[in-house]
Design a protein around this motif. Sequence first.
Motif, PDB file in Angstrom:
ATOM      1  N   HIS A 194       0.827  -1.211   0.000  1.00 38.09           N
ATOM      2  CA  HIS A 194       0.000   0.000   0.000  1.00 38.09           C
ATOM      3  C   HIS A 194       0.860   1.260   0.000  1.00 38.09           C
ATOM      4  O   HIS A 194       0.457   2.284  -0.576  1.00 38.09           O
ATOM      5  CB  HIS A 194      -0.945  -0.013   1.203  1.00 38.09           C
ATOM      6  CG  HIS A 194      -2.141  -0.896   1.011  1.00 38.09           C
ATOM      7  ND1 HIS A 194      -3.243  -0.505   0.282  1.00 38.09           N
ATOM      8  CD2 HIS A 194      -2.407  -2.166   1.445  1.00 38.09           C
ATOM      9  CE1 HIS A 194      -4.142  -1.478   0.274  1.00 38.09           C
ATOM     10  NE2 HIS A 194      -3.666  -2.493   0.974  1.00 38.09           N
ATOM     11  N   THR A 233       3.692   1.578  -1.545  1.00 38.87           N
ATOM     12  CA  THR A 233       4.166   1.793  -2.915  1.00 38.87           C
ATOM     13  C   THR A 233       3.114   2.537  -3.734  1.00 38.87           C
ATOM     14  O   THR A 233       3.447   3.405  -4.563  1.00 38.87           O
ATOM     15  CB  THR A 233       4.482   0.453  -3.576  1.00 38.87           C
ATOM     16  OG1 THR A 233       3.310  -0.390  -3.545  1.00 38.87           O
ATOM     17  CG2 THR A 233       5.632  -0.244  -2.870  1.00 38.87           C
ATOM     18  N   ARG A 234       1.843   2.234  -3.511  1.00 40.52           N
ATOM     19  CA  ARG A 234       0.779   2.954  -4.209  1.00 40.52           C
ATOM     20  C   ARG A 234       0.691   4.404  -3.722  1.00 40.52           C
ATOM     21  O   ARG A 234       0.492   5.324  -4.524  1.00 40.52           O
ATOM     22  CB  ARG A 234      -0.551   2.244  -3.990  1.00 40.52           C
ATOM     23  CG  ARG A 234      -0.570   0.804  -4.481  1.00 40.52           C
ATOM     24  CD  ARG A 234      -1.921   0.165  -4.308  1.00 40.52           C
ATOM     25  NE  ARG A 234      -2.931   0.843  -5.117  1.00 40.52           N
ATOM     26  CZ  ARG A 234      -4.218   0.467  -5.131  1.00 40.52           C
ATOM     27  NH1 ARG A 234      -4.618  -0.555  -4.381  1.00 40.52           N
ATOM     28  NH2 ARG A 234      -5.087   1.109  -5.879  1.00 40.52           N
ATOM     29  N   ARG A 235       0.867   4.600  -2.426  1.00 38.09           N
ATOM     30  CA  ARG A 235       0.837   5.969  -1.911  1.00 38.09           C
ATOM     31  C   ARG A 235       2.028   6.761  -2.444  1.00 38.09           C
ATOM     32  O   ARG A 235       1.910   7.963  -2.715  1.00 38.09           O
ATOM     33  CB  ARG A 235       0.833   5.969  -0.387  1.00 38.09           C
ATOM     34  CG  ARG A 235       0.895   7.380   0.193  1.00 38.09           C
ATOM     35  CD  ARG A 235       0.460   7.449   1.630  1.00 38.09           C
ATOM     36  NE  ARG A 235       0.596   8.794   2.145  1.00 38.09           N
ATOM     37  CZ  ARG A 235      -0.257   9.788   1.918  1.00 38.09           C
ATOM     38  NH1 ARG A 235      -1.326   9.579   1.174  1.00 38.09           N
ATOM     39  NH2 ARG A 235      -0.074  10.988   2.428  1.00 38.09           N
ATOM     40  N   ALA A 276       3.379   6.499  -5.366  1.00 39.75           N
ATOM     41  CA  ALA A 276       3.028   6.922  -6.721  1.00 39.75           C
ATOM     42  C   ALA A 276       2.066   8.109  -6.696  1.00 39.75           C
ATOM     43  O   ALA A 276       2.181   9.042  -7.507  1.00 39.75           O
ATOM     44  CB  ALA A 276       2.411   5.749  -7.481  1.00 39.75           C
ATOM     45  N   ILE A 277       1.120   8.093  -5.754  1.00 36.16           N
ATOM     46  CA  ILE A 277       0.169   9.200  -5.648  1.00 36.16           C
ATOM     47  C   ILE A 277       0.888  10.489  -5.263  1.00 36.16           C
ATOM     48  O   ILE A 277       0.651  11.566  -5.845  1.00 36.16           O
ATOM     49  CB  ILE A 277      -0.933   8.859  -4.634  1.00 36.16           C
ATOM     50  CG1 ILE A 277      -1.780   7.690  -5.145  1.00 36.16           C
ATOM     51  CG2 ILE A 277      -1.810  10.075  -4.355  1.00 36.16           C
ATOM     52  CD1 ILE A 277      -2.807   7.199  -4.145  1.00 36.16           C
TER      53      ILE A 277
END
Length: 541
Positions: free
Chosen positions: A145, A147-149, A151-152
């Motif tokens: 999670h 890693t997704r944050r 990117a955001i």
Amino acid sequence: MAEKKPLRQIARPFVADGPTGVSVRDRLKALTSGDEKVLRLVGEHMGRLASRDLSRRCADGLEHSTDTWAARKRELTAESSSRWAGSLTSHTHDQWGLSRRAQHAYLQCLDAGIRMIRHRLSLPVGTKGSRGKPGGYRSKHEWFHKTRRLAILQDRYEQVRAEREAGRVSVVRGGRRLLHQRHNLTAAQKTEAVWRAQWEAARWFLTADGESGKRFGNETIRVAPDGEVSIKLPAPLAHLANAKHGRYVLAARVSFPHRGDEWRDRIEANRAVAYRVHLNTASGRWYLDASWTRKDLPVVPLQALRAGGVVAVDTNTDHLAAWRLDEHGNPVGPPRRFDYDLSGSATHRDAQLRHALTRLLHWATQTGVQAIAIEDLDFTDSKTREKHGRKKRFRQLISGIPTSRLRARLLSMCAETGISVIAVDPAYTSMWGAEHWQKPLSTPRRPATRHYAAAVAIGRRCLGHRIRRRTAPPRQHQSDAGGHRTGQARPGGRGNEGNRPRVPGPRTRSDGAGREANAVDQNAQDRSVRSAEHVQLMLSS
């Protein structure tokens, strides 16, 4: 053996600059319905001009120049007046500059979050932190999670940076928080009519900058020494004037109970005073704010402030822990605690801070010190969730400390009482204070908390002393191997058989009051050896 963590360099204490401006407020009482109608019309008209001017300023972006500024001011002058246009364009530039600074701070926050996530992602899962840096994430699920944050945050960072390079800013006249309340009136506990009234009042423009040399320091909103308030009406509303030269005189009178004498001295000398008229929609009351700048404030050197000692203050989420220290860095008297409650509305929080600081300043004035020592706190990069992760309570604890609000309030209130503020580096004050001062300052009846010990550490750093206490000698060397250390005459010295000089006060902790009265009379003591004169006197009798 574990490697010791290197200590960061401690900054020197410095005297904080006082406030550069003063603002006072008074209520516009006894306004007629006609007065309120004129104020609403002027506010709405100037508010529309302010919104249009702000839109043009944001569209100019980095291409802004003195020529574009002059062109905007000429257009506004035709629909209001030259002085109204000057105040309006000045306010527009202040809004644009504030948005640019907020944009830069947001970029720094995003960059700090990106660097922290990258650091934690580079560590193996479950790695513990060291040297003040957090370790790896606890599980693979959390790692995924994050890693997704990441990117955001990276996408948001590139977007904001592109807007900043292009000179684009986002400004909401009336406030973004109030704007967002329109989408959820139930959570805001407001009706649409109440919200609409607040929104329109927040977007009005009834602000006039002062001018030195002009009559009473302001030609747009003029306030006479007797409290009469008159407003120069914009050109489209000139037909509503009830006085000469297109002016409207209000029925209300102001006196400014707080700082009224200082305000009256300024306007009688025709010095610049800025005014702002605004409406409190909740109570339906109109207010007038007067503000002016303060220059050439006296600056007291740091060494002079240290001469009489300081009052050291440790800031916490719900109270201020204070202790007075003398010039040698020793705590004097009992500590003091000043509580406040920062829950509820902004007005309640501000009142709580003012009440706590008022009690602190009253006590500092009674002690006779010239300065208050406080930490130069800034948690901008220490309260993000990227650094502390799931430590939500710790992040809430840091965010709850009123650093900026308390600093601004303390500086403004200290300037009026003649007390200076000395800011010190907050590094290790809580840790070293608890290590070196909490136990020595504790008594069975008054245990010292970590906050009181931190206040002592803050005060010692402010006075230029080391926080560490002086190491006591071994027990056998403290008082001549257990006995009381006294000054003895040498065997061959003159007067070595004379009486010892009387030392006021008890000589040991076990001495009671009055036991030193017969210290020089050996015959009055309960001793087996008497003086030769006393023995001869007994034999002759």
